[in-house]
Design an enzyme around this catalytic site. Structure first.
Site, PDB file in Angstrom:
ATOM      1  N   LYS A 215       0.859  -1.181   0.000  1.00  0.00           N
ATOM      2  CA  LYS A 215       0.000   0.000   0.000  1.00  0.00           C
ATOM      3  C   LYS A 215       0.899   1.236   0.000  1.00  0.00           C
ATOM      4  O   LYS A 215       1.685   1.444   0.911  1.00  0.00           O
ATOM      5  CB  LYS A 215      -0.923   0.005   1.215  1.00  0.00           C
ATOM      6  CG  LYS A 215      -1.852   1.205   1.270  1.00  0.00           C
ATOM      7  CD  LYS A 215      -2.756   1.137   2.493  1.00  0.00           C
ATOM      8  CE  LYS A 215      -3.683   2.325   2.567  1.00  0.00           C
ATOM      9  NZ  LYS A 215      -4.546   2.285   3.781  1.00  0.00           N
TER      10      LYS A 215
ATOM     11  N   LYS B 211      -2.194  -1.478  -3.736  1.00  0.00           N
ATOM     12  CA  LYS B 211      -3.043  -0.296  -3.658  1.00  0.00           C
ATOM     13  C   LYS B 211      -2.180   0.957  -3.729  1.00  0.00           C
ATOM     14  O   LYS B 211      -1.193   1.039  -2.992  1.00  0.00           O
ATOM     15  CB  LYS B 211      -3.830  -0.320  -2.336  1.00  0.00           C
ATOM     16  CG  LYS B 211      -4.790   0.840  -2.155  1.00  0.00           C
ATOM     17  CD  LYS B 211      -5.500   0.763  -0.816  1.00  0.00           C
ATOM     18  CE  LYS B 211      -6.453   1.939  -0.648  1.00  0.00           C
ATOM     19  NZ  LYS B 211      -7.103   1.961   0.679  1.00  0.00           N
TER      20      LYS B 211
END
Length: 333
Positions: free
Chosen positions: A202, A256
C-alpha cells in the site's frame, strides 16, 4: 516466451483481429463479475443514502441501506463487498476504542448482512484511521505513529469483526508484524476459516483523497502517512512486504492503488503466485467519472478497459466502486 511466426505475408497478425468472433476466440484475458469486490461505506442512522460529492454515484449508507446494497450485489453476481465505516469527528477518540466496539457501524452491518444476504462474502477494513481523532492508521505518540501498541489494537479490531461474521479481514494499516499477530489471534479464537487479504503493498498515494472524504478522515488527519505507507518510487520493497505477509499467514495480497501500480501487480503475481488483488481506489474512480461527466470519454468503455488492465497485469480480483455498473454491463442488463 518468444513467439515463433513466419515473415509477412505468411503471417498477418490482423487476421486474428478481423471479427468479433475471432477476437473472442483468441482473447487472452477476460473480465467477469466474479472478479469484483464492491467497497461500500456505512454510517449511523436509518434510511440514509448520503451522496459523497467527490465520488459521484457513491453513497454513505445507514446499515439498513447497506443491507439493500448487499442484496443488489448478490443479485448481480458480485461475490463480495467490503465495508468501510464513516465516523464524524465527534465519534473519534485518542484511544480508538470504537474500532473494536461490537456495536460499531461496521460490525452491525456485518451481522445485518449475514442475516439477510448470507450468500455474499463480507470483507472488512482493519486500521484505526476511521476511529482515530488524529486520522492515522495507528496510535500517535509524540508525533510518531507507533507500531507495536497499534498492533495490539488491530488484533482486537480483527477479532471483533471475525466474531461479527466477517469472512475476509483486510488489514490496511501497514504496521510491521500485524499479519502474524492477527493470524495467531484468529486461530486461537477458533476463527480458522477467516481469511486475511493483506494490503501488503500500500503506497503513500495522493489518489486516496476522495476516500478520506468518504470516511470522514480528511479533516482529522494531521501530517501524512509516509512513515508507514510505501514510497511510490519503490518496487523491490513491495516484494519484501508481500513475501513477509504471506509468510506470516496472509491468504491473499493486495496492491493499492491499482492502475498507477500495475507493474507491482504483475511482479507480485509472477514472483509469488498467490491470489493477487488490486484496489481501484477513489481517485482513479473519480477521475473517470469526472471526465465522463465532462463528455471527454465514454464512461462505460473506459471503465471496462481500466478493469481489464488489472486482469492483464495478473490480478485475480479487483476492489472497485464500479462493481455494480460493470456487473450490469457484463451481465447484459
Amino acid at each position: 516466451m518468444r513467439p515463433t511466426q513466419a515473415p509477412f505475408p505468411a503471417t498477418r497478425l490482423r487476421r486474428t483481429r478481423a471479427t468479433p468472433a475471432i477476437r473472442g476466440l483468441v482473447r487472452q484475458n477476460t473480465l467477469s463479475v466474479d472478479d469484483f469486490i464492491w467497497p461500500v461505506f456505512v454510517r449511523s442512522g436509518e434510511g440514509i443514502e448520503e451522496p459523497i460529492p467527490s465520488m459521484p454515484g457513491v453513497f454513505r449508507r445507514s446499515v439498513d441501506k447497506v443491507v439493500e446494497a448487499a442484496r443488489e450485489a448478490a443479485d448481480l453476481g458480485i461475490p463480495a463487498i467490503c465495508i468501510f465505516p464513516y465516523t464524524g469527528i465527534e465519534e473519534r477518540t485518542e484511544d480508538c476504542a470504537g474500532a473494536w466496539d461490537p456495536d460499531n457501524h461496521a460490525n452491525r452491518a456485518i451481522r445485518a448482512i449475514k442475516a439477510a444476504v448470507p450468500e455474499i462474502a463480507i470483507m472488512t477494513d482493519v486500521a484505526l484511521d476511521t476511529y482515530n481523532i488524529n486520522g492515522h492508521d495507528g496510535f500517535v505518540e509524540d508525533g510518531e505513529i507507533v507500531n507495536d501498541r497499534t498492533i495490539e489494537a488491530l488484533v482486537k479490531m480483527t477479532l471483533s469483526q471475525a466474531e461479527a461474521g466477517a469472512d475476509i479481514i483486510g488489514p490496511s494499516d501497514m504496521m510491521d508484524g500485524r499479519i502474524g499477530a492477527m493470524r495467531s489471534a484468529l486461530e486461537g479464537a477458533g476463527h480458522q476459516n477467516v481469511m486475511i487479504l493483506s494490503y501488503a503493498a500500500k503506497y503513500a498515494s495522493a489518489f486516496y483523497g476522495p476516500f478520506r472524504d468518504a470516511v470522514g478522515a480528511s479533516g482529522a488527519l494531521t501530517g501524512d502517512k509516509k512513515t508507514y505507507q510505501m514510497d511510490p518510487g519503490n518496487s523491490d520493497e513491495a516484494m519484501r512486504l508481500i513475501e513477509r505477509d504471506l509468510a506470516e499467514g496472509a491468504d491473499m495480497i493486495m496492491v493499492k492503488p491499482g492502475l498507477p501500480y500495475l507493474d507491482i501487480c504483475r511482479r507480485a503475481r509472477d514472483t509469488f503466485g498467490a491470489p493477487t488483488f488490486a484496489y481501484q481506489v477513489s481517485g482513479e474512480y473519480s477521475m473517470i467519472k469526472a471526465a465522463a461527466q465532462q463528455g471527454w470519454i465514454d464512461e462505460d468503455r473506459v471503465m471496462l478497459e481500466s478493469l481489464m488492465a488489472f486482469k492483464r497485469a495478473g490480478c485475480d480480483g479487483i476492489l472497485t466502486y464500479f462493481a455494480p455498473a460493470a456487473a450490469r454491463l457484463l451481465n447484459g442488463a
